[in-house]
Design an enzyme around this catalytic site. Sequence first.
Site, PDB file in Angstrom:
ATOM      1  N   HIS A 103       0.845  -1.192   0.000  1.00  0.00           N
ATOM      2  CA  HIS A 103       0.000   0.000   0.000  1.00  0.00           C
ATOM      3  C   HIS A 103       0.882   1.243   0.000  1.00  0.00           C
ATOM      4  CE1 HIS A 103      -3.094  -2.877   0.928  1.00  0.00           C
ATOM      5  NE2 HIS A 103      -2.477  -3.203   2.051  1.00  0.00           N
ATOM      6  N   GLU A 120      -1.654  -0.953   8.313  1.00  0.00           N
ATOM      7  CA  GLU A 120      -2.543  -1.959   8.876  1.00  0.00           C
ATOM      8  C   GLU A 120      -1.805  -2.879   9.834  1.00  0.00           C
ATOM      9  OE1 GLU A 120      -4.083  -3.968   5.448  1.00  0.00           O
ATOM     10  OE2 GLU A 120      -2.155  -4.792   4.879  1.00  0.00           O
ATOM     11  N   ARG A 198      -1.255  -4.525  -6.338  1.00  0.00           N
ATOM     12  CA  ARG A 198      -1.016  -5.976  -6.448  1.00  0.00           C
ATOM     13  C   ARG A 198       0.186  -6.189  -7.366  1.00  0.00           C
ATOM     14  NH1 ARG A 198      -5.551  -7.269  -8.783  1.00  0.00           N
ATOM     15  NH2 ARG A 198      -6.729  -7.434  -6.836  1.00  0.00           N
TER      16      ARG A 198
END
Length: 322
Positions: A103, A120, A198
């Site tokens: 990210h 996260e 990705r």
Amino acid sequence: MKLYPLKFTPIFKEYLWGGTKLKEVLDKDVKTKTASESWELSGVENNVSVVSNGALKQKTLQELIDTHKGELLGESVYERFGNKFPILIKFIDAKLDLSVQLHPNDALAKERHNSFGKTEMWHVMQADPGSKLIVGFNETLTKETYLKHLKEGKLLEILNQQEVKAGDTFFINTGKVHAIGSGILLAEIQQTSDVTYRIYDYERKDKDGNTRELHTELAIDAIDYQKKDDYKVSYKKEYNSSNNMVTCKYFITNYLNVVGTFVKQLVNRDSFSIYICVDGQAQITAGDTTEKLNKGETILVPASINEVSISAKDAKILEVHI
């Protein structure tokens, strides 16, 4: 209307890698054969959580924020984030390996997508024997060496793979390549953002025979190419205490192992509090409201509540606030 501890209806997501643990292990009301994610608390556009308990039942999280503002979020949180809920809570069941991804940070995400970045953390709730996560690289790279491995189909050779068990916790800062491996059920706490790059997907095809989009070019300047051992979280597990796990500018997470009754003072916390039960069963009481918190359930305690009492025979709970 006076605010109280709020429960929400889970939002289920299905991708090609999902399994049956959300239903079988967490007792979720999954109607489909498999499910990949249960979004427990979300302010993401088109995926906003809906209250499932009490007088505010059927109200959306967004409606509550628009109405109650700092009373719900905390004045400092409202000042910082406005009407956007800053945290997204999920349970994730990986029957198959998830794609390798990363990210971007806040600056890059703002510039490219007008979004927050996505920091996260993961807390493993159950893992089949031998299950692994991918977290970071196993050597420090340059862009050139990274792209060479990617082009030659040898990316997996330079990724750090970590075998895991229940209770293991990982902090995934922006830029760090990562992937959840098959056989893992975990709780994810993240910034509210859906920006993901990705970079590798095992050349898999979906039910229609299509491969998923890769974001090779976007990822190049977002990747942290350094080998770092900053991902595994060590934390105390003292009973009836707030054991800090992660403190970053986006969220603070504590581990609570409640046996008997634990009274948590919130009067000096200018933030909402989230309680996620990762094992066992508890009851949370605030004022004259008591709610059950079963394994796999999440409760949002508004910032206006100054004290909660948590009772359990033996429950393991993650506490999240800003």
